[in-house]
Design a protein around this motif. Sequence first.
Motif, PDB file in Angstrom:
ATOM      1  N   ALA A   1       6.459  13.763  -0.439  1.00 35.91           N
ATOM      2  CA  ALA A   1       5.788  14.195  -1.673  1.00 35.91           C
ATOM      3  C   ALA A   1       6.655  13.963  -2.908  1.00 35.91           C
ATOM      4  CB  ALA A   1       5.392  15.664  -1.572  1.00 35.91           C
ATOM      5  N   ARG A   2       7.952  13.734  -2.705  1.00 41.39           N
ATOM      6  CA  ARG A   2       8.857  13.464  -3.834  1.00 41.39           C
ATOM      7  C   ARG A   2       8.489  12.181  -4.574  1.00 41.39           C
ATOM      8  NH1 ARG A   2      14.329  12.632  -2.826  1.00 41.39           N
ATOM      9  NH2 ARG A   2      14.476  12.926  -5.062  1.00 41.39           N
ATOM     10  N   ARG A   3       7.663  11.354  -3.957  1.00 44.77           N
ATOM     11  CA  ARG A   3       7.217  10.122  -4.606  1.00 44.77           C
ATOM     12  C   ARG A   3       6.492  10.420  -5.923  1.00 44.77           C
ATOM     13  NH1 ARG A   3       2.405   7.940  -3.964  1.00 44.77           N
ATOM     14  NH2 ARG A   3       3.172   5.898  -3.309  1.00 44.77           N
ATOM     15  N   HIS A   4       6.027  11.669  -6.075  1.00 42.73           N
ATOM     16  CA  HIS A   4       5.299  12.063  -7.290  1.00 42.73           C
ATOM     17  C   HIS A   4       6.221  12.633  -8.376  1.00 42.73           C
ATOM     18  CE1 HIS A   4       1.429  11.184  -5.555  1.00 42.73           C
ATOM     19  NE2 HIS A   4       1.799  11.808  -4.463  1.00 42.73           N
ATOM     20  N   GLU A   5       7.517  12.492  -8.193  1.00 44.26           N
ATOM     21  CA  GLU A   5       8.459  12.938  -9.231  1.00 44.26           C
ATOM     22  C   GLU A   5       8.550  11.941 -10.387  1.00 44.26           C
ATOM     23  OE1 GLU A   5      12.225  13.874  -7.406  1.00 44.26           O
ATOM     24  OE2 GLU A   5      11.319  15.345  -6.056  1.00 44.26           O
ATOM     25  N   VAL A   6       8.005  10.748 -10.181  1.00 43.40           N
ATOM     26  CA  VAL A   6       7.975   9.722 -11.231  1.00 43.40           C
ATOM     27  C   VAL A   6       6.537   9.231 -11.388  1.00 43.40           C
ATOM     28  CG1 VAL A   6      10.357   8.966 -10.830  1.00 43.40           C
ATOM     29  CG2 VAL A   6       8.484   7.844  -9.605  1.00 43.40           C
ATOM     30  N   ARG A   7       6.281   8.551 -12.489  1.00 42.85           N
ATOM     31  CA  ARG A   7       4.945   7.978 -12.684  1.00 42.85           C
ATOM     32  C   ARG A   7       4.713   6.868 -11.662  1.00 42.85           C
ATOM     33  NH1 ARG A   7       4.118   5.820 -18.428  1.00 42.85           N
ATOM     34  NH2 ARG A   7       6.336   5.428 -18.251  1.00 42.85           N
ATOM     35  N   PRO A   8       3.504   6.749 -11.157  1.00 40.37           N
ATOM     36  CA  PRO A   8       3.204   5.641 -10.244  1.00 40.37           C
ATOM     37  C   PRO A   8       3.239   4.321 -11.000  1.00 40.37           C
ATOM     38  CG  PRO A   8       1.197   6.819 -10.802  1.00 40.37           C
ATOM     39  CD  PRO A   8       2.320   7.583 -11.429  1.00 40.37           C
ATOM     40  N   GLY A   9       3.414   3.233 -10.253  1.00 38.04           N
ATOM     41  CA  GLY A   9       3.529   1.939 -10.898  1.00 38.04           C
ATOM     42  C   GLY A   9       2.557   0.905 -10.361  1.00 38.04           C
ATOM     43  N   ILE A  10       2.450  -0.186 -11.105  1.00 35.97           N
ATOM     44  CA  ILE A  10       1.628  -1.309 -10.673  1.00 35.97           C
ATOM     45  C   ILE A  10       2.305  -1.996  -9.490  1.00 35.97           C
ATOM     46  CG2 ILE A  10       0.699  -3.567 -11.348  1.00 35.97           C
ATOM     47  CD1 ILE A  10       0.332  -2.424 -14.178  1.00 35.97           C
ATOM     48  N   SER A  11       3.625  -2.043  -9.525  1.00 35.86           N
ATOM     49  CA  SER A  11       4.395  -2.531  -8.382  1.00 35.86           C
ATOM     50  C   SER A  11       5.554  -1.568  -8.166  1.00 35.86           C
ATOM     51  CB  SER A  11       4.930  -3.944  -8.627  1.00 35.86           C
ATOM     52  OG  SER A  11       5.557  -4.419  -7.444  1.00 35.86           O
ATOM     53  N   GLY A  12       6.132  -1.630  -6.976  1.00 36.90           N
ATOM     54  CA  GLY A  12       7.220  -0.715  -6.667  1.00 36.90           C
ATOM     55  C   GLY A  12       8.117  -1.253  -5.577  1.00 36.90           C
ATOM     56  N   TRP A  13       9.105  -0.451  -5.227  1.00 37.23           N
ATOM     57  CA  TRP A  13      10.113  -0.834  -4.234  1.00 37.23           C
ATOM     58  C   TRP A  13       9.457  -1.128  -2.873  1.00 37.23           C
ATOM     59  CZ3 TRP A  13      14.535  -2.848  -4.973  1.00 37.23           C
ATOM     60  CH2 TRP A  13      15.539  -2.819  -4.006  1.00 37.23           C
ATOM     61  N   ALA A  14       8.463  -0.350  -2.490  1.00 43.63           N
ATOM     62  CA  ALA A  14       7.780  -0.584  -1.206  1.00 43.63           C
ATOM     63  C   ALA A  14       7.015  -1.911  -1.232  1.00 43.63           C
ATOM     64  CB  ALA A  14       6.841   0.569  -0.874  1.00 43.63           C
ATOM     65  N   GLN A  15       6.444  -2.281  -2.384  1.00 54.41           N
ATOM     66  CA  GLN A  15       5.711  -3.541  -2.482  1.00 54.41           C
ATOM     67  C   GLN A  15       6.663  -4.727  -2.317  1.00 54.41           C
ATOM     68  OE1 GLN A  15       4.778  -0.785  -4.279  1.00 54.41           O
ATOM     69  NE2 GLN A  15       3.102  -0.803  -2.831  1.00 54.41           N
ATOM     70  N   CYS A  16       7.915  -4.545  -2.726  1.00 57.14           N
ATOM     71  CA  CYS A  16       8.908  -5.616  -2.603  1.00 57.14           C
ATOM     72  C   CYS A  16       9.427  -5.751  -1.179  1.00 57.14           C
ATOM     73  CB  CYS A  16      10.102  -5.328  -3.511  1.00 57.14           C
ATOM     74  SG  CYS A  16       9.700  -5.397  -5.238  1.00 57.14           S
ATOM     75  N   HIS A  17       9.202  -4.741  -0.386  1.00 56.39           N
ATOM     76  CA  HIS A  17       9.763  -4.727   0.969  1.00 56.39           C
ATOM     77  C   HIS A  17       8.684  -4.648   2.050  1.00 56.39           C
ATOM     78  CE1 HIS A  17      13.199  -3.735  -1.560  1.00 56.39           C
ATOM     79  NE2 HIS A  17      13.899  -4.333  -0.621  1.00 56.39           N
ATOM     80  N   GLY A  18       7.577  -5.318   1.801  1.00 54.19           N
ATOM     81  CA  GLY A  18       6.564  -5.401   2.848  1.00 54.19           C
ATOM     82  C   GLY A  18       5.163  -5.090   2.408  1.00 54.19           C
ATOM     83  N   ARG A  19       5.007  -4.368   1.288  1.00 53.79           N
ATOM     84  CA  ARG A  19       3.677  -4.074   0.750  1.00 53.79           C
ATOM     85  C   ARG A  19       2.824  -3.376   1.801  1.00 53.79           C
ATOM     86  NH1 ARG A  19       0.485  -8.868  -2.392  1.00 53.79           N
ATOM     87  NH2 ARG A  19      -1.108  -7.619  -3.408  1.00 53.79           N
ATOM     88  N   ASN A  20       1.696  -3.945   2.175  1.00 54.80           N
ATOM     89  CA  ASN A  20       0.813  -3.316   3.165  1.00 54.80           C
ATOM     90  C   ASN A  20       1.145  -3.704   4.594  1.00 54.80           C
ATOM     91  OD1 ASN A  20      -0.734  -1.874   1.299  1.00 54.80           O
ATOM     92  ND2 ASN A  20      -2.020  -3.638   0.880  1.00 54.80           N
ATOM     93  N   ALA A  21       2.135  -4.577   4.782  1.00 62.99           N
ATOM     94  CA  ALA A  21       2.472  -5.050   6.127  1.00 62.99           C
ATOM     95  C   ALA A  21       3.502  -4.143   6.821  1.00 62.99           C
ATOM     96  CB  ALA A  21       2.994  -6.481   6.062  1.00 62.99           C
ATOM     97  N   ILE A  22       3.974  -3.097   6.130  1.00 67.53           N
ATOM     98  CA  ILE A  22       4.937  -2.179   6.751  1.00 67.53           C
ATOM     99  C   ILE A  22       4.258  -0.852   7.065  1.00 67.53           C
ATOM    100  CG2 ILE A  22       6.970  -3.245   5.685  1.00 67.53           C
ATOM    101  CD1 ILE A  22       6.967  -1.005   3.590  1.00 67.53           C
ATOM    102  N   SER A  23       4.904  -0.064   7.899  1.00 65.38           N
ATOM    103  CA  SER A  23       4.319   1.222   8.303  1.00 65.38           C
ATOM    104  C   SER A  23       4.293   2.196   7.122  1.00 65.38           C
ATOM    105  CB  SER A  23       5.137   1.829   9.444  1.00 65.38           C
ATOM    106  OG  SER A  23       6.395   2.279   8.955  1.00 65.38           O
ATOM    107  N   TRP A  24       3.427   3.192   7.231  1.00 66.15           N
ATOM    108  CA  TRP A  24       3.367   4.240   6.213  1.00 66.15           C
ATOM    109  C   TRP A  24       4.706   4.956   6.114  1.00 66.15           C
ATOM    110  CZ3 TRP A  24       0.290   4.851   2.328  1.00 66.15           C
ATOM    111  CH2 TRP A  24      -1.012   4.344   2.379  1.00 66.15           C
TER     112      TRP A  24
END
Length: 193
Positions: A119-142
């Motif tokens: 839930a700490r992911r909500h400590e910052v504003r969401p973005g159009i792209s992010g660190w998870a998108q750079c490291h697999g996007r939808n191809a990695i596990s939740w």
Amino acid sequence: MDFCISLILLVCISPILLAISIWLYFANKGAGAFFFQERPGKDEKLFKVIKFKTMKDEWGPDGKPLPDAQRLTKVGKFIRSTSLDELPQLINVLKGDMALIGPRPLLVQYLPLYSKEQARRHEVRPGISGWAQCHGRNAISWTDKLKLDVWYVDHCTLWTDLKIVFITIKKVLKREGVSEEGQATVEEFNGHN
């Protein structure tokens, strides 16, 4: 900085946005080119995310939407694979709901499913792209995706953001991680850790 960059980008790409809007209007058989959905932002404050509409509004006999694979149009598949569906979110950045870089805004229904750490992911504003998108996007596990989102919260700097911009451009050009293996888009988050 996000505001200024978004404003300049919107002005520069407005002909592209207009062309995509018209294309999607006809591909969606008059059902519109834009998709609006409530998403949690910073501090879990809800806002309406704006995206290009890539799926048809089709429902099963149970009243639930048909699976993504059945609703995703050919045009929508192309728009998603090139990440063009994310461009209208520049408006969300102008409004202050989102940043250019940050954890992607996920569904409201996921809020009670996050662990305290996730839930700490909500400590910052969401973005159009992010660190998870750079490291697999939808191809990695939740699990991995949410860990990467929290990593970003703890390492948010201008240098990290610039790195994400360049990696994102590379990933989009290669069309990597657009969908989860065996899925038209991505499997829903079910709260596993």
